[in-house]
Scaffold this motif. Sequence first.
Motif, PDB file in Angstrom:
ATOM      1  N   PHE A 174       0.875  -1.159   0.000  1.00 14.54           N
ATOM      2  CA  PHE A 174       0.000   0.000   0.000  1.00 14.54           C
ATOM      3  C   PHE A 174       0.918   1.217   0.000  1.00 14.54           C
ATOM      4  O   PHE A 174       1.337   1.700   1.038  1.00 14.54           O
ATOM      5  CB  PHE A 174      -0.905  -0.034   1.226  1.00 14.54           C
ATOM      6  N   PHE A 175       1.270   1.649  -1.201  1.00  9.67           N
ATOM      7  CA  PHE A 175       2.290   2.679  -1.403  1.00  9.67           C
ATOM      8  C   PHE A 175       2.050   3.924  -0.541  1.00  9.67           C
ATOM      9  O   PHE A 175       2.940   4.445   0.104  1.00  9.67           O
ATOM     10  CB  PHE A 175       2.321   3.047  -2.884  1.00  9.67           C
ATOM     11  N   ARG A 176       0.791   4.377  -0.526  1.00  8.30           N
ATOM     12  CA  ARG A 176       0.451   5.612   0.160  1.00  8.30           C
ATOM     13  C   ARG A 176       0.850   5.564   1.636  1.00  8.30           C
ATOM     14  O   ARG A 176       1.305   6.556   2.195  1.00  8.30           O
ATOM     15  CB  ARG A 176      -1.061   5.771   0.053  1.00  8.30           C
ATOM     16  N   ALA A 177       0.653   4.434   2.264  1.00  8.75           N
ATOM     17  CA  ALA A 177       0.977   4.325   3.682  1.00  8.75           C
ATOM     18  C   ALA A 177       2.432   3.915   3.885  1.00  8.75           C
ATOM     19  O   ALA A 177       3.103   4.373   4.811  1.00  8.75           O
ATOM     20  CB  ALA A 177       0.053   3.311   4.348  1.00  8.75           C
ATOM     21  N   LEU A 178       2.935   3.048   3.004  1.00 14.07           N
ATOM     22  CA  LEU A 178       4.316   2.574   3.160  1.00 14.07           C
ATOM     23  C   LEU A 178       5.312   3.719   3.035  1.00 14.07           C
ATOM     24  O   LEU A 178       6.316   3.762   3.744  1.00 14.07           O
ATOM     25  CB  LEU A 178       4.632   1.507   2.108  1.00 14.07           C
ATOM     26  N   SER A 179       5.017   4.663   2.125  1.00 15.03           N
ATOM     27  CA  SER A 179       5.974   5.739   1.928  1.00 15.03           C
ATOM     28  C   SER A 179       6.032   6.643   3.160  1.00 15.03           C
ATOM     29  O   SER A 179       7.012   7.352   3.353  1.00 15.03           O
ATOM     30  CB  SER A 179       5.622   6.551   0.678  1.00 15.03           C
ATOM     31  N   SER A 180       4.995   6.633   3.999  1.00 21.47           N
ATOM     32  CA  SER A 180       5.143   7.378   5.241  1.00 21.47           C
ATOM     33  C   SER A 180       5.668   6.459   6.347  1.00 21.47           C
ATOM     34  O   SER A 180       6.332   6.898   7.273  1.00 21.47           O
ATOM     35  CB  SER A 180       3.832   8.070   5.629  1.00 21.47           C
ATOM     36  N   TRP A 181       5.392   5.155   6.230  1.00 23.70           N
ATOM     37  CA  TRP A 181       5.884   4.195   7.217  1.00 23.70           C
ATOM     38  C   TRP A 181       7.418   4.146   7.216  1.00 23.70           C
ATOM     39  O   TRP A 181       8.040   4.020   8.277  1.00 23.70           O
ATOM     40  CB  TRP A 181       5.310   2.800   6.913  1.00 23.70           C
ATOM     41  N   VAL A 182       8.067   4.269   6.055  1.00 22.95           N
ATOM     42  CA  VAL A 182       9.525   4.184   6.011  1.00 22.95           C
ATOM     43  C   VAL A 182      10.198   5.395   6.685  1.00 22.95           C
ATOM     44  O   VAL A 182      11.372   5.338   7.025  1.00 22.95           O
ATOM     45  CB  VAL A 182      10.098   4.049   4.575  1.00 22.95           C
ATOM     46  N   GLY A 183       9.448   6.454   6.899  1.00 20.13           N
ATOM     47  CA  GLY A 183       9.993   7.596   7.642  1.00 20.13           C
ATOM     48  C   GLY A 183      10.679   8.620   6.759  1.00 20.13           C
ATOM     49  O   GLY A 183      10.205   8.908   5.675  1.00 20.13           O
ATOM     50  N   PHE A 184      11.801   9.148   7.212  1.00 17.42           N
ATOM     51  CA  PHE A 184      12.581  10.208   6.530  1.00 17.42           C
ATOM     52  C   PHE A 184      11.904  11.592   6.647  1.00 17.42           C
ATOM     53  O   PHE A 184      10.712  11.686   6.934  1.00 17.42           O
ATOM     54  CB  PHE A 184      12.833   9.882   5.050  1.00 17.42           C
TER      55      PHE A 184
END
Length: 314
Positions: A174-184
């Motif tokens: 789920f790209f939308r959530a994963l890209s915030s899950w990875v942080g940075f």
Amino acid sequence: MLSIIIPAYNEEENIEKTASVIGGIMEENGIDCEIIFVDDGSKDKSWELIDRLSREKDNIRGLKFSRNFGKEGAIFAGLKNCLGDCAAVIDCDLQHPPQLLPEMYNLWKQGYKVVEAVKASRGKEGFIYKTFAKCFYGLMKGSSGIDMNGASDYKLMDRQVVDALNELPERITFFRALSSWVGFETAKIEFNVAERNAGKSKWSFKKLFKFAMSNLTSFTNVPMQIVTVTGIIFFIAAIVIGIQTLVKFFTGTAQEGFSTVILLILLTGSFIMIALGIIGYYISKIYEEIKCRPRYILSYDTNQRKNRKEKGDE
Ligand code: UDP
Ligand code: MG
């Protein structure tokens, strides 16, 4: 170099315009870029158009899926194959205004690793769709702590983030959530959802509902915990009612309560069914993950032709 990833499914009316608009903006701003169209198994002329564009322009590349694998697969195929120092994901229908790309690119240059474009308004969407989206994002936030209100797939990411995403082993993404899950370090800019350039939305209600269920369950175990908690509440209720029944039995007033029995059977029965359903759903997700099938299968990559040409085979 900036890689621009564009998932496309039956977008024959949009591809040329999108390519020229984005290409124009990049040229105007002097940003070196590659544009990657990922054809998600389109049944119309999308692929022919992408293929032609890739012949005409050196910085356009096309990846073709062997069938429709869904937008998530298309995004991850783009991320896996892009070569830029940063990569942006954008829809093919110009609903994500490409005019923002230079601004996002500058924010990346200032050191932000993820630049998210958030929806200031959701554009023209039906009432049901809006309510559904609200419920889904509310549940997501409440259960997994990821605030996705206004989130979209329109994002620009540093190479580091792209690599981090590429390393995730899960199949159901789920790209939308994963890209915030990875942080940075993340910067946000707002945009208003434009109207679709041409064609119809590719999501049916059924597809969206399945998507939402799968994303909720891959980010949170709260539904299973609800099952346990409700089970405990039922157990306590059962003890109380059990004691009451026994007391009535021993005092000789046990005739009544027939309705209670029926009610209890109905309640527990339905509760067990729901619980089994939820558990079953999670098991099916585990089953899907454990098969370790690829997220997508590529049937063609225009770079293969380019490579052959360079070798002089064609
Ligand atoms: N898309 C895709 N595979 C699909 C469905 C959609 O690659 O199975 C792409 C589509 O071509 C578009 C983007 O995902 O570039 C967003 O789709 P759409 O505009 O239909 O969604 P909406 O804007 O209504 O959310
Ligand atoms: Mg759209």
